[in-house]
Scaffold this motif. Structure first.
Motif, PDB file in Angstrom:
ATOM      1  N   LEU A 211       0.845  -1.193   0.000  1.00 27.46           N
ATOM      2  CA  LEU A 211       0.000   0.000   0.000  1.00 27.46           C
ATOM      3  C   LEU A 211       0.885   1.249   0.000  1.00 27.46           C
ATOM      4  N   VAL A 212       0.593   2.167  -0.894  1.00 27.63           N
ATOM      5  CA  VAL A 212       1.378   3.399  -0.981  1.00 27.63           C
ATOM      6  C   VAL A 212       0.429   4.554  -1.281  1.00 27.63           C
ATOM      7  N   GLN A 213       0.766   5.731  -0.792  1.00 25.34           N
ATOM      8  CA  GLN A 213      -0.058   6.912  -1.042  1.00 25.34           C
ATOM      9  C   GLN A 213       0.187   7.455  -2.445  1.00 25.34           C
ATOM     10  N   PRO A 214      -0.779   8.134  -3.011  1.00 29.94           N
ATOM     11  CA  PRO A 214      -0.566   8.772  -4.318  1.00 29.94           C
ATOM     12  C   PRO A 214       0.660   9.661  -4.286  1.00 29.94           C
ATOM     13  N   GLY A 215       1.443   9.594  -5.352  1.00 30.83           N
ATOM     14  CA  GLY A 215       2.689  10.342  -5.423  1.00 30.83           C
ATOM     15  C   GLY A 215       3.889   9.591  -4.890  1.00 30.83           C
TER      16      GLY A 215
ATOM     17  N   SER B 222       5.852   8.407  -8.685  1.00 23.86           N
ATOM     18  CA  SER B 222       4.667   9.244  -8.940  1.00 23.86           C
ATOM     19  C   SER B 222       3.416   8.381  -9.125  1.00 23.86           C
ATOM     20  N   LEU B 223       3.245   7.450  -8.224  1.00 24.34           N
ATOM     21  CA  LEU B 223       2.129   6.506  -8.358  1.00 24.34           C
ATOM     22  C   LEU B 223       0.785   7.197  -8.251  1.00 24.34           C
ATOM     23  N   LYS B 224      -0.172   6.669  -9.010  1.00 20.53           N
ATOM     24  CA  LYS B 224      -1.531   7.194  -9.054  1.00 20.53           C
ATOM     25  C   LYS B 224      -2.501   6.103  -8.625  1.00 20.53           C
ATOM     26  N   PRO B 225      -3.678   6.468  -8.161  1.00 22.44           N
ATOM     27  CA  PRO B 225      -4.673   5.450  -7.793  1.00 22.44           C
ATOM     28  C   PRO B 225      -4.961   4.470  -8.935  1.00 22.44           C
ATOM     29  N   GLU B 226      -4.913   4.952 -10.170  1.00 20.65           N
ATOM     30  CA  GLU B 226      -5.189   4.062 -11.302  1.00 20.65           C
ATOM     31  C   GLU B 226      -4.063   3.063 -11.573  1.00 20.65           C
ATOM     32  N   ASP B 227      -2.954   3.161 -10.845  1.00 23.53           N
ATOM     33  CA  ASP B 227      -1.899   2.152 -10.943  1.00 23.53           C
ATOM     34  C   ASP B 227      -2.193   0.940 -10.054  1.00 23.53           C
ATOM     35  N   THR B 228      -3.243   1.016  -9.265  1.00 16.73           N
ATOM     36  CA  THR B 228      -3.630  -0.102  -8.407  1.00 16.73           C
ATOM     37  C   THR B 228      -3.934  -1.334  -9.247  1.00 16.73           C
TER      38      THR B 228
ATOM     39  N   LEU C  42       0.455  -7.551  -5.297  1.00 16.17           N
ATOM     40  CA  LEU C  42      -0.579  -6.529  -5.304  1.00 16.17           C
ATOM     41  C   LEU C  42       0.003  -5.168  -4.954  1.00 16.17           C
ATOM     42  N   VAL C  43      -0.310  -4.183  -5.769  1.00 14.65           N
ATOM     43  CA  VAL C  43       0.049  -2.790  -5.512  1.00 14.65           C
ATOM     44  C   VAL C  43      -1.241  -1.997  -5.343  1.00 14.65           C
ATOM     45  N   THR C  44      -1.364  -1.327  -4.212  1.00 11.66           N
ATOM     46  CA  THR C  44      -2.544  -0.510  -3.939  1.00 11.66           C
ATOM     47  C   THR C  44      -2.098   0.926  -3.698  1.00 11.66           C
ATOM     48  N   VAL C  45      -2.618   1.832  -4.503  1.00  9.36           N
ATOM     49  CA  VAL C  45      -2.281   3.256  -4.380  1.00  9.36           C
ATOM     50  C   VAL C  45      -3.518   3.970  -3.859  1.00  9.36           C
ATOM     51  N   SER C  46      -3.447   4.406  -2.616  1.00 12.12           N
ATOM     52  CA  SER C  46      -4.618   5.000  -1.984  1.00 12.12           C
ATOM     53  C   SER C  46      -4.188   5.862  -0.807  1.00 12.12           C
ATOM     54  N   SER C  47      -4.964   6.907  -0.558  1.00 13.87           N
ATOM     55  CA  SER C  47      -4.702   7.751   0.610  1.00 13.87           C
ATOM     56  C   SER C  47      -5.568   7.316   1.784  1.00 13.87           C
TER      57      SER C  47
END
Length: 128
Positions: A11-15, A85-91, A123-128
């Motif tokens: 899990l990683v935050q956007p950006g 520079s991860l984005k939510p759509e990279d999930t 699994l990669v989850t990009v979310s705040s």
């Protein structure tokens, strides 16, 4: 039995950034074209990036150009995908793949053909 094992997801935050690893067992990655693919929730698998074993040429999907970097360390029998520079759509679940070195990066990435081995994914989850 030859296999690919991905790691580094989470899990990683956007950006933010993550680095995925793809380690090969029982075969030498330096003889193979390597690809990273992903499957977002509820969608079909899509290409991310591929790298040649012959000349180091690379291919990137438009959606990740300038943000992701594919590389390989043949001494460690491991390939990597640096994601910035991860984005939510990279999930997505990210998979690595390996095919014979005569398979071009364009063919592997644009058609998903020429693959001998697939990993089970991380699994990669990009979310705040």
């Amino acid at each position: 039995q030859p296999q690919l094992v991905e790691s580094g997801g989470g899990l990683v935050q956007p950006g933010g950034s993550l680095r995925l690893s793809c380690e090969a067992s029982w075969f030498s990655l330096d003889l193979y074209t390597i690809g990273w693919f992903r499957q977002p929730p509820g969608r079909e698998r899509e290409e991310v990036s591929c790298i040649s074993s012959n000349d180091g040429s690379t291919y990137y999907a438009d959606s990740v150009k300038g943000r992701f970097t594919i590389s390989r360390d043949n001494a460690k029998n491991t390939a990597y995908l640096q994601m910035d520079s991860l984005k939510p759509e990279d999930t997505a679940v990210y998979y690595c793949a390996a095919g014979p070195n005569y398979v071009t990066v364009q063919k592997m990435c644009t058609t998903s053909t020429g693959v001998d081995f697939w990993g089970k994914g991380t699994l990669v989850t990009v979310s705040s």
